[in-house]
Write a protein that holds these residues in place. Structure first.
Motif, PDB file in Angstrom:
ATOM      1  N   LYS A 164     112.131   8.346 115.013  1.00 19.72           N
ATOM      2  CA  LYS A 164     111.928   9.691 115.551  1.00 19.72           C
ATOM      3  C   LYS A 164     110.813  10.403 114.789  1.00 19.72           C
ATOM      4  O   LYS A 164     109.968  11.079 115.388  1.00 19.72           O
ATOM      5  CB  LYS A 164     113.231  10.480 115.467  1.00 19.72           C
ATOM      6  N   TYR A 165     110.806  10.252 113.471  1.00 20.90           N
ATOM      7  CA  TYR A 165     109.756  10.853 112.657  1.00 20.90           C
ATOM      8  C   TYR A 165     108.387  10.328 113.081  1.00 20.90           C
ATOM      9  O   TYR A 165     107.442  11.106 113.276  1.00 20.90           O
ATOM     10  CB  TYR A 165     109.997  10.543 111.176  1.00 20.90           C
ATOM     11  N   LEU A 166     108.266   9.019 113.252  1.00 21.50           N
ATOM     12  CA  LEU A 166     106.984   8.415 113.615  1.00 21.50           C
ATOM     13  C   LEU A 166     106.509   8.903 114.988  1.00 21.50           C
ATOM     14  O   LEU A 166     105.341   9.263 115.157  1.00 21.50           O
ATOM     15  CB  LEU A 166     107.107   6.889 113.620  1.00 21.50           C
ATOM     16  N   ALA A 167     107.422   8.902 115.963  1.00 21.15           N
ATOM     17  CA  ALA A 167     107.041   9.304 117.323  1.00 21.15           C
ATOM     18  C   ALA A 167     106.617  10.767 117.384  1.00 21.15           C
ATOM     19  O   ALA A 167     105.702  11.128 118.131  1.00 21.15           O
ATOM     20  CB  ALA A 167     108.202   9.049 118.279  1.00 21.15           C
ATOM     21  N   GLU A 168     107.280  11.612 116.595  1.00 29.71           N
ATOM     22  CA  GLU A 168     106.961  13.039 116.633  1.00 29.71           C
ATOM     23  C   GLU A 168     105.759  13.379 115.748  1.00 29.71           C
ATOM     24  O   GLU A 168     105.052  14.345 116.011  1.00 29.71           O
ATOM     25  CB  GLU A 168     108.187  13.847 116.214  1.00 29.71           C
ATOM     26  N   LYS A 169     105.514  12.588 114.723  1.00 27.83           N
ATOM     27  CA  LYS A 169     104.378  12.825 113.841  1.00 27.83           C
ATOM     28  C   LYS A 169     103.088  12.243 114.421  1.00 27.83           C
ATOM     29  O   LYS A 169     101.994  12.770 114.202  1.00 27.83           O
ATOM     30  CB  LYS A 169     104.655  12.200 112.466  1.00 27.83           C
ATOM     31  N   PHE A 192     101.599   6.734 119.988  1.00 22.19           N
ATOM     32  CA  PHE A 192     102.620   6.149 120.857  1.00 22.19           C
ATOM     33  C   PHE A 192     102.184   6.239 122.314  1.00 22.19           C
ATOM     34  O   PHE A 192     102.410   5.305 123.089  1.00 22.19           O
ATOM     35  CB  PHE A 192     103.962   6.843 120.641  1.00 22.19           C
ATOM     36  N   ALA A 193     101.552   7.343 122.691  1.00 16.94           N
ATOM     37  CA  ALA A 193     101.073   7.497 124.065  1.00 16.94           C
ATOM     38  C   ALA A 193      99.967   6.483 124.369  1.00 16.94           C
ATOM     39  O   ALA A 193      99.921   5.900 125.464  1.00 16.94           O
ATOM     40  CB  ALA A 193     100.558   8.914 124.289  1.00 16.94           C
ATOM     41  N   LYS A 194      99.092   6.253 123.417  1.00 18.19           N
ATOM     42  CA  LYS A 194      98.020   5.282 123.612  1.00 18.19           C
ATOM     43  C   LYS A 194      98.578   3.873 123.745  1.00 18.19           C
ATOM     44  O   LYS A 194      98.129   3.081 124.584  1.00 18.19           O
ATOM     45  CB  LYS A 194      97.038   5.348 122.434  1.00 18.19           C
ATOM     46  N   PRO A 229      98.137   3.781 111.938  1.00 16.77           N
ATOM     47  CA  PRO A 229      99.063   4.121 110.851  1.00 16.77           C
ATOM     48  C   PRO A 229     100.475   4.463 111.322  1.00 16.77           C
ATOM     49  O   PRO A 229     101.457   4.025 110.742  1.00 16.77           O
ATOM     50  CB  PRO A 229      98.396   5.330 110.185  1.00 16.77           C
ATOM     51  N   GLY A 230     100.585   5.234 112.420  1.00 17.07           N
ATOM     52  CA  GLY A 230     101.896   5.652 112.892  1.00 17.07           C
ATOM     53  C   GLY A 230     102.729   4.532 113.462  1.00 17.07           C
ATOM     54  O   GLY A 230     103.944   4.679 113.634  1.00 17.07           O
ATOM     55  N   LEU A 231     102.095   3.386 113.773  1.00 14.56           N
ATOM     56  CA  LEU A 231     102.808   2.250 114.345  1.00 14.56           C
ATOM     57  C   LEU A 231     103.032   1.128 113.340  1.00 14.56           C
ATOM     58  O   LEU A 231     103.715   0.144 113.642  1.00 14.56           O
ATOM     59  CB  LEU A 231     102.037   1.700 115.555  1.00 14.56           C
ATOM     60  N   LEU A 232     102.469   1.281 112.144  1.00 16.28           N
ATOM     61  CA  LEU A 232     102.593   0.234 111.123  1.00 16.28           C
ATOM     62  C   LEU A 232     104.034  -0.190 110.843  1.00 16.28           C
ATOM     63  O   LEU A 232     104.318  -1.390 110.730  1.00 16.28           O
ATOM     64  CB  LEU A 232     101.940   0.698 109.815  1.00 16.28           C
ATOM     65  N   PRO A 233     104.983   0.753 110.714  1.00 16.36           N
ATOM     66  CA  PRO A 233     106.365   0.336 110.435  1.00 16.36           C
ATOM     67  C   PRO A 233     106.941  -0.576 111.518  1.00 16.36           C
ATOM     68  O   PRO A 233     107.720  -1.489 111.225  1.00 16.36           O
ATOM     69  CB  PRO A 233     107.122   1.661 110.363  1.00 16.36           C
ATOM     70  N   LEU A 234     106.536  -0.361 112.783  1.00 17.23           N
ATOM     71  CA  LEU A 234     107.024  -1.211 113.868  1.00 17.23           C
ATOM     72  C   LEU A 234     106.426  -2.612 113.791  1.00 17.23           C
ATOM     73  O   LEU A 234     107.046  -3.583 114.236  1.00 17.23           O
ATOM     74  CB  LEU A 234     106.684  -0.577 115.220  1.00 17.23           C
ATOM     75  N   ALA A 235     105.230  -2.699 113.218  1.00 19.13           N
ATOM     76  CA  ALA A 235     104.564  -4.000 113.106  1.00 19.13           C
ATOM     77  C   ALA A 235     105.381  -4.986 112.276  1.00 19.13           C
ATOM     78  O   ALA A 235     105.308  -6.203 112.483  1.00 19.13           O
ATOM     79  CB  ALA A 235     103.170  -3.832 112.504  1.00 19.13           C
ATOM     80  N   THR A 236     106.180  -4.481 111.346  1.00 18.42           N
ATOM     81  CA  THR A 236     106.983  -5.376 110.500  1.00 18.42           C
ATOM     82  C   THR A 236     107.997  -6.174 111.312  1.00 18.42           C
ATOM     83  O   THR A 236     108.489  -7.208 110.852  1.00 18.42           O
ATOM     84  CB  THR A 236     107.746  -4.582 109.419  1.00 18.42           C
ATOM     85  N   ILE A 248     110.577  12.048 104.907  1.00 17.66           N
ATOM     86  CA  ILE A 248     111.528  11.384 105.788  1.00 17.66           C
ATOM     87  C   ILE A 248     112.725  10.875 104.987  1.00 17.66           C
ATOM     88  O   ILE A 248     113.866  10.928 105.436  1.00 17.66           O
ATOM     89  CB  ILE A 248     110.846  10.222 106.570  1.00 17.66           C
ATOM     90  N   TYR A 249     112.483  10.411 103.768  1.00 14.15           N
ATOM     91  CA  TYR A 249     113.583   9.954 102.906  1.00 14.15           C
ATOM     92  C   TYR A 249     114.497  11.117 102.556  1.00 14.15           C
ATOM     93  O   TYR A 249     115.727  11.001 102.603  1.00 14.15           O
ATOM     94  CB  TYR A 249     113.008   9.314 101.644  1.00 14.15           C
ATOM     95  N   GLN A 250     113.914  12.254 102.208  1.00 18.38           N
ATOM     96  CA  GLN A 250     114.719  13.435 101.877  1.00 18.38           C
ATOM     97  C   GLN A 250     115.518  13.907 103.088  1.00 18.38           C
ATOM     98  O   GLN A 250     116.670  14.341 102.962  1.00 18.38           O
ATOM     99  CB  GLN A 250     113.811  14.560 101.367  1.00 18.38           C
ATOM    100  N   ASP A 251     114.913  13.807 104.274  1.00 15.69           N
ATOM    101  CA  ASP A 251     115.608  14.203 105.499  1.00 15.69           C
ATOM    102  C   ASP A 251     116.792  13.287 105.759  1.00 15.69           C
ATOM    103  O   ASP A 251     117.868  13.739 106.160  1.00 15.69           O
ATOM    104  CB  ASP A 251     114.633  14.155 106.673  1.00 15.69           C
ATOM    105  N   ILE A 252     116.619  12.004 105.522  1.00 15.38           N
ATOM    106  CA  ILE A 252     117.703  11.037 105.708  1.00 15.38           C
ATOM    107  C   ILE A 252     118.849  11.332 104.756  1.00 15.38           C
ATOM    108  O   ILE A 252     120.027  11.317 105.135  1.00 15.38           O
ATOM    109  CB  ILE A 252     117.181   9.598 105.496  1.00 15.38           C
TER     110      ILE A 252
END
Length: 279
Positions: A8-13, A18-20, A136-143, A204-208
């Motif tokens: 959610k953080y990635l999509a909103e940040k 994500f649209a591209k 950058p915003g999609l890097l975590p999904l690449a894993t 994001i860690y603090q939010d979690i």
């Protein structure tokens, strides 16, 4: 919750990225839609709505195919609510994060007699990592993307992460990378490439952590109310059967409070069952 918050953080940040990726849209005018869709059975805290100048992109990330109500019906439910409120084209995408052989992850429509509703499904483990590595915003999904060499892919993600110039952005994305990578890699493998202590600097860690504390309190309250109601039922009407106990365990805090009040008027266990069936 951890994976929901990260995605959610990635999509909103990074809504533009994500649209591209999902819409092939180069629009810079993209807004995170804070819409009022949080009625049962909607779980608005686990989805993201992005509004471009032409349509709404409804994103839902899933670690498992299990859902109540079922995912296909939920997508229809979201669609009708969004359509009624905004009356514009809506693109719906479920992104499954973990490999699964469940029929649900291969289902792309809801069918019920004459009703048919289609939506997109992305199984991340089948996706080419290349477009994810370049944003950058999609890097975590690449894993979690398709690869014959997961460790090599994780190293590529780490290399791309190091190229992010702004420190706080690098810290936040690193946190999401480590959290999502945990779905595929052992902790020791992740630690070899990423410093775990960096996560503590991340918003994001603090939010979690904060949400975890709040949910922990809520779960504790709910468990206490379930135990109290079961104890009262047992004392008044004898042992509670397993099916009724399971249904009571699934009630929300608000429903449990209503049941506690209704108990005053019950004469037997049949009254309890009728009350549950009328929810």
């Amino acid at each position: 919750m951890v994976y929901d918050n990260s995605c959610k953080y990635l999509a909103e940040k990074y809504p533009g990225e994500f649209a591209k990726w999902l819409l092939s849209s180069e629009s810079s005018d993209i807004q995170v839609l804070k819409t009022e869709l949080n009625l049962d059975p909607i779980r608005a805290d686990s989805v993201t709505f992005l509004q471009t100048s032409q349509e709404i992109l409804h994103l839902e990330f899933q670690t498992t195919p299990k859902s109540k109500p079922p995912l296909d019906f939920r997508m229809l439910d979201y669609y009708t609510r969004l359509k009624r409120q905004y009356w514009c084209p809506i693109e719906q995408v479920i992104i499954f994060l973990q490999p699964s052989n469940s029929e649900i992850v291969f289902t792309t429509e809801y069918v019920d007699r004459r009703t048919r509703h289609e939506y997109r499904v992305i199984r991340l483990w089948e996706e080419d990592p290349a477009p994810l590595l370049t944003n950058p915003g999609l890097l975590p999904l690449a894993t979690l993307a398709k690869t014959d060499s997961p460790n090599t892919l994780l190293k590529q993600v780490a290399d791309q992460l190091d190229m992010i110039e702004e420190n706080q952005e690098r810290v936040n994305i690193s946190t999401c990378v480590q959290l999502l990578a945990g779905l595929r890699f052992e902790k020791d493998v992740i630690r070899q490439l990423f410093r775990e202590e960096i996560m503590q600097e991340s918003v994001i860690y603090q939010d979690i952590l904060q949400k975890g504390k709040l949910e922990g309190k809520q779960e504790g309250k709910q468990e206490g109310e379930v135990l109290l109601i079961l104890r009262l039922l047992s004392r008044r009407f004898g042992a509670v059967d397993a099916e009724t106990e399971e249904r009571i365990n699934q009630l929300s805090t608000t429903q449990l409070e209503s049941l506690a009040e209704a108990l005053l008027d019950f004469s037997n266990q049949a009254d309890v069952i009728r009350w549950l069936e009328n929810l």
